[in-house]
Structure formats: structure tokens, C-alpha cells
Write a protein that holds these residues in place. Structure first.
Motif, mmCIF file in Angstrom:
data_model
loop_
_atom_site.group_PDB
_atom_site.id
_atom_site.type_symbol
_atom_site.label_atom_id
_atom_site.label_comp_id
_atom_site.label_asym_id
_atom_site.label_seq_id
_atom_site.Cartn_x
_atom_site.Cartn_y
_atom_site.Cartn_z
ATOM 1 N N GLY A 153 0.741 -1.255 0.000
ATOM 2 C CA GLY A 153 0.000 0.000 0.000
ATOM 3 C C GLY A 153 0.768 1.300 0.000
ATOM 4 O O GLY A 153 0.188 2.335 -0.243
ATOM 5 N N GLN A 154 2.043 1.287 0.339
ATOM 6 C CA GLN A 154 2.836 2.528 0.344
ATOM 7 C C GLN A 154 2.109 3.671 1.045
ATOM 8 O O GLN A 154 2.017 4.786 0.538
ATOM 9 N N GLY A 155 1.608 3.395 2.213
ATOM 10 C CA GLY A 155 0.933 4.417 3.006
ATOM 11 C C GLY A 155 -0.573 4.250 3.071
ATOM 12 O O GLY A 155 -1.217 4.864 3.913
ATOM 13 N N ARG A 156 -1.127 3.418 2.206
ATOM 14 C CA ARG A 156 -2.574 3.184 2.235
ATOM 15 C C ARG A 156 -2.920 2.111 3.261
ATOM 16 O O ARG A 156 -2.134 1.222 3.531
ATOM 17 N N ALA A 157 -4.138 2.197 3.772
ATOM 18 C CA ALA A 157 -4.681 1.159 4.643
ATOM 19 C C ALA A 157 -5.765 0.423 3.863
ATOM 20 O O ALA A 157 -6.395 0.996 2.968
ATOM 21 N N PHE A 158 -5.974 -0.847 4.207
ATOM 22 C CA PHE A 158 -6.910 -1.693 3.472
ATOM 23 C C PHE A 158 -7.916 -2.344 4.403
ATOM 24 O O PHE A 158 -7.575 -2.703 5.536
ATOM 25 N N MET A 159 -9.126 -2.523 3.902
ATOM 26 C CA MET A 159 -10.128 -3.298 4.618
ATOM 27 C C MET A 159 -9.651 -4.753 4.659
ATOM 28 O O MET A 159 -8.808 -5.162 3.870
ATOM 29 N N SER A 160 -10.198 -5.532 5.569
ATOM 30 C CA SER A 160 -9.661 -6.859 5.857
ATOM 31 C C SER A 160 -9.594 -7.789 4.651
ATOM 32 O O SER A 160 -8.599 -8.506 4.490
#
Length: 179
Positions: A153-160
Motif C-alpha cells: 500500500g505505500q501508506g494506504r490502509a486496506f479493509m480486511s
């Protein structure tokens, strides 16, 4: 963490995590403690529902990372903020004067524009911390630094569900199922 890992009455350590992250101060040490504990005990990080930035740095060091269905994981990145308030101060007729010793003691203060030398230094610090973060996540998730840099993600957050597809977590489960 060290006490739990050394305690013969403890079979599994569960980290119940709900954090947007925070300061890097203490994070590498906490992550190393989790990683060391996982050699002695099973350590499960439960993302319930948020493990971002420093919290994910720590969670990624567990043997297993489980997220609740609505969980959010990641935000692998580092930032530092400089606010240049000099124009506001000038408009208000306020002129701060620093009395200091040490050439760089007041560099990066909010009452002056950020100079090129200070910016270069601060960027170097951010880059070092980011490299340590990525390296730790790669170690904890048993993958390569390149994989973390390219796919986490390079700084992104993701849902499970997406975090699981990317290899950032191992399972999606409720708190009761994780227990």
C-alpha cells in the motif's frame, strides 16, 4: 511482552489492537519484543478494528495476524510535519527571536520557513524510519522488502478482505473466533 513470553502459565499471547498508530518513539522496540516473544509462545495480533501505521508495525511481528471483518490494516509510511507560521506571525506583528547554542538547534521551527538543509536532513530521517518500518514488516510477515514496498500500500490502509489478499493479514474472524 517479555514477562508474558517467559511465563509458563501463558500459552498464547493475544494483542487486541485498535489504533491509528502514532509516534515512532518506542515502536521498533515494541515490535522487536513481539517478534522475540513469538519465538517462545504463539502470538496473535487481532486487528479489532484498526491497526494502522505504528500499530501495524507492531502487529505484523506476531505469528498470526487476524482481523475482524470490518478491520482496517496498513498505512505503512512515515511523515513529519513542518508548519511555517512566519507569515501569520508577521501579519500579527509578532517577531520571535531565538537565543540558542548549536548551529542546528532551532532548524525546522514553525516560526521560519523550512530551509533546504533542514528539509534534506528531516527527509533523511523520515526515509531511515520508513526503511526500518518496511524491513520489520517484511521480517514479521515472512516476505521480502520488495513485496512490502510494492504490494502493501505505500501508506494506504486496506479493509480486511483486501489486506488478506495482499498477505498483510492471515485470517478474518470475530473476536470470539480468534480467542
Amino acid at each position: 511482552m517479555n514477562e508474558l513470553a517467559a511465563n509458563p502459565d501463558v500459552g498464547t499471547i493475544i494483542l487486541d489492537i485498535d489504533s491509528p498508530g502514532g509516534s515512532v518513539v518506542g515502536t521498533p522496540e515494541a515490535a522487536d519484543a513481539v517478534y522475540a516473544a513469538r519465538r517462545k509462545k504463539k502470538v496473535i495480533a487481532l486487528i479489532n478494528p484498526l491497526a494502522a501505521s505504528a500499530a501495524y508495525w507492531i502487529a505484523s511481528q506476531a505469528n498470526e495476524v487476524i482481523s475482524v471483518k470490518s478491520g482496517e490494516t496498513g498505512s505503512i509510511g512515515v511523515f513529519m510535519l513542518h508548519m511555517d507560521c512566519s507569515a501569520f506571525m508577521e501579519t500579527e506583528g509578532i517577531k520571535p527571536t531565538f537565543v540558542f547554542a548549536g548551529k542546528n538547534k532551532v532548524e525546522g521551527n514553525m516560526f521560519e520557513p523550512l530551509g533546504a538543509e533542514a528539509r534534506e536532513f528531516l527527509q533523511g530521517e523520515v526515509d531511515k524510519i520508513y526503511r526500518d518500518f518496511v524491513k520489520a514488516v517484511a521480517r514479521g510477515r515472512n516476505t521480502s522488502i520488495a513485496d512490502v514496498e510494492e504490494n502493501f500500500g505505500q501508506g494506504r490502509a486496506f479493509m480486511s478482505a483486501d489486506a488478506k489478499k495482499l498477505g498483510m493479514i492471515d485470517e478474518i474472524a470475530t473476536l470470539d473466533a480468534a480467542m
